[in-house]
Design a protein around this motif. Structure first.
Motif, PDB file in Angstrom:
ATOM      1  N   SER A  52       0.792  -1.153   0.138  1.00 25.65           N
ATOM      2  CA  SER A  52      -0.079   0.086   0.016  1.00 25.65           C
ATOM      3  C   SER A  52       0.852   1.192   0.049  1.00 25.65           C
ATOM      4  O   SER A  52       0.528   2.393  -0.692  1.00 25.65           O
ATOM      5  CB  SER A  52      -0.932   0.283   1.203  1.00 25.65           C
ATOM      6  N   GLU A  53       2.071   1.201   0.681  1.00 24.97           N
ATOM      7  CA  GLU A  53       2.872   2.401   0.664  1.00 24.97           C
ATOM      8  C   GLU A  53       3.486   2.431  -0.508  1.00 24.97           C
ATOM      9  O   GLU A  53       3.796   3.575  -0.999  1.00 24.97           O
ATOM     10  CB  GLU A  53       3.955   2.019   1.781  1.00 24.97           C
ATOM     11  N   LYS A  54       3.811   1.293  -1.228  1.00 23.82           N
ATOM     12  CA  LYS A  54       4.393   1.297  -2.590  1.00 23.82           C
ATOM     13  C   LYS A  54       3.583   2.071  -3.774  1.00 23.82           C
ATOM     14  O   LYS A  54       3.930   2.888  -4.438  1.00 23.82           O
ATOM     15  CB  LYS A  54       4.847   0.007  -3.158  1.00 23.82           C
ATOM     16  N   LEU A  55       2.204   1.700  -3.535  1.00 20.70           N
ATOM     17  CA  LEU A  55       1.209   1.881  -4.427  1.00 20.70           C
ATOM     18  C   LEU A  55       1.082   3.650  -4.394  1.00 20.70           C
ATOM     19  O   LEU A  55       0.892   4.380  -5.299  1.00 20.70           O
ATOM     20  CB  LEU A  55      -0.025   1.292  -4.284  1.00 20.70           C
ATOM     21  N   GLU A  56       0.698   3.785  -3.018  1.00 19.06           N
ATOM     22  CA  GLU A  56       0.610   5.368  -2.734  1.00 19.06           C
ATOM     23  C   GLU A  56       2.059   6.399  -3.358  1.00 19.06           C
ATOM     24  O   GLU A  56       1.846   7.310  -3.911  1.00 19.06           O
ATOM     25  CB  GLU A  56       0.789   5.625  -1.239  1.00 19.06           C
ATOM     26  N   VAL A  96       2.243   0.276 -19.039  1.00 22.05           N
ATOM     27  CA  VAL A  96       1.000   0.005 -18.411  1.00 22.05           C
ATOM     28  C   VAL A  96      -0.117   1.114 -18.721  1.00 22.05           C
ATOM     29  O   VAL A  96      -1.034   0.807 -19.230  1.00 22.05           O
ATOM     30  CB  VAL A  96       0.959  -0.076 -16.794  1.00 22.05           C
ATOM     31  N   ILE A  97       0.372   2.365 -18.699  1.00 18.88           N
ATOM     32  CA  ILE A  97      -0.541   3.604 -19.189  1.00 18.88           C
ATOM     33  C   ILE A  97      -0.729   3.681 -20.704  1.00 18.88           C
ATOM     34  O   ILE A  97      -1.826   3.617 -21.016  1.00 18.88           O
ATOM     35  CB  ILE A  97      -0.244   4.683 -18.586  1.00 18.88           C
ATOM     36  N   ARG A  98       0.213   3.185 -21.272  1.00 14.00           N
ATOM     37  CA  ARG A  98       0.284   3.137 -22.864  1.00 14.00           C
ATOM     38  C   ARG A  98      -0.863   2.275 -23.033  1.00 14.00           C
ATOM     39  O   ARG A  98      -1.874   2.455 -24.113  1.00 14.00           O
ATOM     40  CB  ARG A  98       1.361   3.156 -23.512  1.00 14.00           C
ATOM     41  N   SER A  99      -0.633   1.034 -22.442  1.00 15.19           N
ATOM     42  CA  SER A  99      -1.507  -0.131 -22.795  1.00 15.19           C
ATOM     43  C   SER A  99      -3.066   0.134 -22.704  1.00 15.19           C
ATOM     44  O   SER A  99      -3.995  -0.100 -23.238  1.00 15.19           O
ATOM     45  CB  SER A  99      -0.982  -1.264 -22.021  1.00 15.19           C
ATOM     46  N   ALA A 100      -3.102   0.660 -21.210  1.00 14.47           N
ATOM     47  CA  ALA A 100      -4.443   0.886 -20.871  1.00 14.47           C
ATOM     48  C   ALA A 100      -5.164   2.042 -21.736  1.00 14.47           C
ATOM     49  O   ALA A 100      -6.406   1.898 -22.373  1.00 14.47           O
ATOM     50  CB  ALA A 100      -4.367   1.290 -19.597  1.00 14.47           C
ATOM     51  N   GLN A 104      -6.667   5.030 -13.944  1.00 14.20           N
ATOM     52  CA  GLN A 104      -7.388   4.207 -12.879  1.00 14.20           C
ATOM     53  C   GLN A 104      -7.263   2.933 -13.419  1.00 14.20           C
ATOM     54  O   GLN A 104      -6.784   1.810 -12.629  1.00 14.20           O
ATOM     55  CB  GLN A 104      -8.841   4.417 -12.860  1.00 14.20           C
ATOM     56  N   ASP A 105      -7.601   2.339 -14.542  1.00 12.65           N
ATOM     57  CA  ASP A 105      -7.266   1.143 -15.205  1.00 12.65           C
ATOM     58  C   ASP A 105      -5.943   0.768 -14.978  1.00 12.65           C
ATOM     59  O   ASP A 105      -5.428  -0.549 -14.559  1.00 12.65           O
ATOM     60  CB  ASP A 105      -7.850   0.999 -16.483  1.00 12.65           C
ATOM     61  N   ALA A 106      -5.058   1.754 -15.424  1.00 12.53           N
ATOM     62  CA  ALA A 106      -3.337   1.209 -15.182  1.00 12.53           C
ATOM     63  C   ALA A 106      -3.147   1.143 -13.657  1.00 12.53           C
ATOM     64  O   ALA A 106      -2.429  -0.054 -13.492  1.00 12.53           O
ATOM     65  CB  ALA A 106      -2.661   2.465 -15.678  1.00 12.53           C
ATOM     66  N   PHE A 107      -3.661   1.891 -12.760  1.00 12.01           N
ATOM     67  CA  PHE A 107      -3.161   1.450 -11.464  1.00 12.01           C
ATOM     68  C   PHE A 107      -3.773  -0.075 -10.928  1.00 12.01           C
ATOM     69  O   PHE A 107      -3.093  -0.536 -10.150  1.00 12.01           O
ATOM     70  CB  PHE A 107      -3.537   2.699 -10.507  1.00 12.01           C
ATOM     71  N   ILE A 108      -4.991  -0.121 -11.346  1.00 15.07           N
ATOM     72  CA  ILE A 108      -5.789  -1.523 -10.967  1.00 15.07           C
ATOM     73  C   ILE A 108      -4.650  -2.484 -11.754  1.00 15.07           C
ATOM     74  O   ILE A 108      -4.327  -3.668 -11.024  1.00 15.07           O
ATOM     75  CB  ILE A 108      -7.070  -1.523 -11.788  1.00 15.07           C
ATOM     76  N   ARG A 109      -4.137  -2.428 -12.894  1.00 16.62           N
ATOM     77  CA  ARG A 109      -3.129  -3.498 -13.305  1.00 16.62           C
ATOM     78  C   ARG A 109      -1.879  -3.403 -12.596  1.00 16.62           C
ATOM     79  O   ARG A 109      -1.276  -4.552 -12.533  1.00 16.62           O
ATOM     80  CB  ARG A 109      -2.841  -3.196 -14.786  1.00 16.62           C
ATOM     81  N   VAL A 110      -1.309  -2.492 -12.038  1.00 11.63           N
ATOM     82  CA  VAL A 110      -0.049  -2.356 -11.351  1.00 11.63           C
ATOM     83  C   VAL A 110      -0.447  -2.988 -10.077  1.00 11.63           C
ATOM     84  O   VAL A 110       0.676  -3.778  -9.705  1.00 11.63           O
ATOM     85  CB  VAL A 110       0.249  -0.929 -11.172  1.00 11.63           C
ATOM     86  N   MET A 111      -1.349  -2.853  -9.382  1.00 16.70           N
ATOM     87  CA  MET A 111      -1.671  -3.511  -8.190  1.00 16.70           C
ATOM     88  C   MET A 111      -1.326  -5.166  -8.180  1.00 16.70           C
ATOM     89  O   MET A 111      -0.819  -5.713  -7.344  1.00 16.70           O
ATOM     90  CB  MET A 111      -2.996  -3.332  -7.794  1.00 16.70           C
TER      91      MET A 111
END
Length: 173
Positions: free
Chosen positions: A5-9, A66-70, A38-45
């Motif tokens: 969660s800290e990494k994601l933040e 990831v963002i390019r793909s999303a 939003q989709d990219a961060f869901i994928r990153v998780m």
């Protein structure tokens, strides 16, 4: 060591604005760019265990991919929806006839072309796909790939020439 969660933040703090800018360049729509982030961060998780340091170059490149793909996924969806709005069975028949007239009427022909594309160097295939499949301009591709428009134009011409030569020589058959 940071928790997930800290990494994601931290990832959000570091990359959210850059990711939004990248998505907006592709989509040209505020809401869709936000959705792409939003989709990219869901994928990153789902890949948090692979991210060692949020500040690393490796992580930065991963976030860009990831963002390019999303964003491209949303762009594709937009294209499909747009095409469905103007669907005309007569157009499909005309397109099939044109395809047949060009000798592209067999599954084998399509497989030859597909193998030629897969055999291309990644930098050429990527430009060819973005131009022909997604319908992006040289300018849009340049922004997406972070290269100059001249580089995109040269890669596109080389990709076409190489693919045509491979198909003609039977190299990819």
């Amino acid at each position: 060591m940071l928790s997930d969660s800290e990494k994601l933040e931290r990832l959000f703090e570091l990359y959210e604005k850059k990711m939004y800018a990248t998505a907006f360049q592709i989509l040209q729509d505020v809401g869709q760019a936000e959705d792409a982030v939003q989709d990219a961060f869901i994928r990153v998780m789902s890949h948090m265990n692979q991210i060692k340091s949020p500040e690393s170059q490796e992580t930065k490149h991963f976030m860009i991919k990831v963002i390019r793909s999303a964003a491209i996924d949303i762009y594709r969806k937009n294209q499909r929806e747009w095409e469905n709005v103007f669907y005309d069975p007569e157009d499909v028949f005309k397109n099939q006839k044109m395809s047949n007239d060009r000798g592209m009427d067999t599954v084998e022909d399509r497989h030859v072309i597909q193998r030629a594309l897969l055999a291309l160097d990644t930098k050429y295939r990527e430009v060819l796909e973005l131009k022909c499949y997604f319908g992006l301009s040289h300018r849009e591709i340049a922004m997406l790939l972070e290269v100059s428009e001249d580089t995109v134009a040269k890669r596109y011409e080389r990709a076409k020439r190489i693919a045509i030569k491979m198909i003609g020589d039977g190299t990819c058959a």
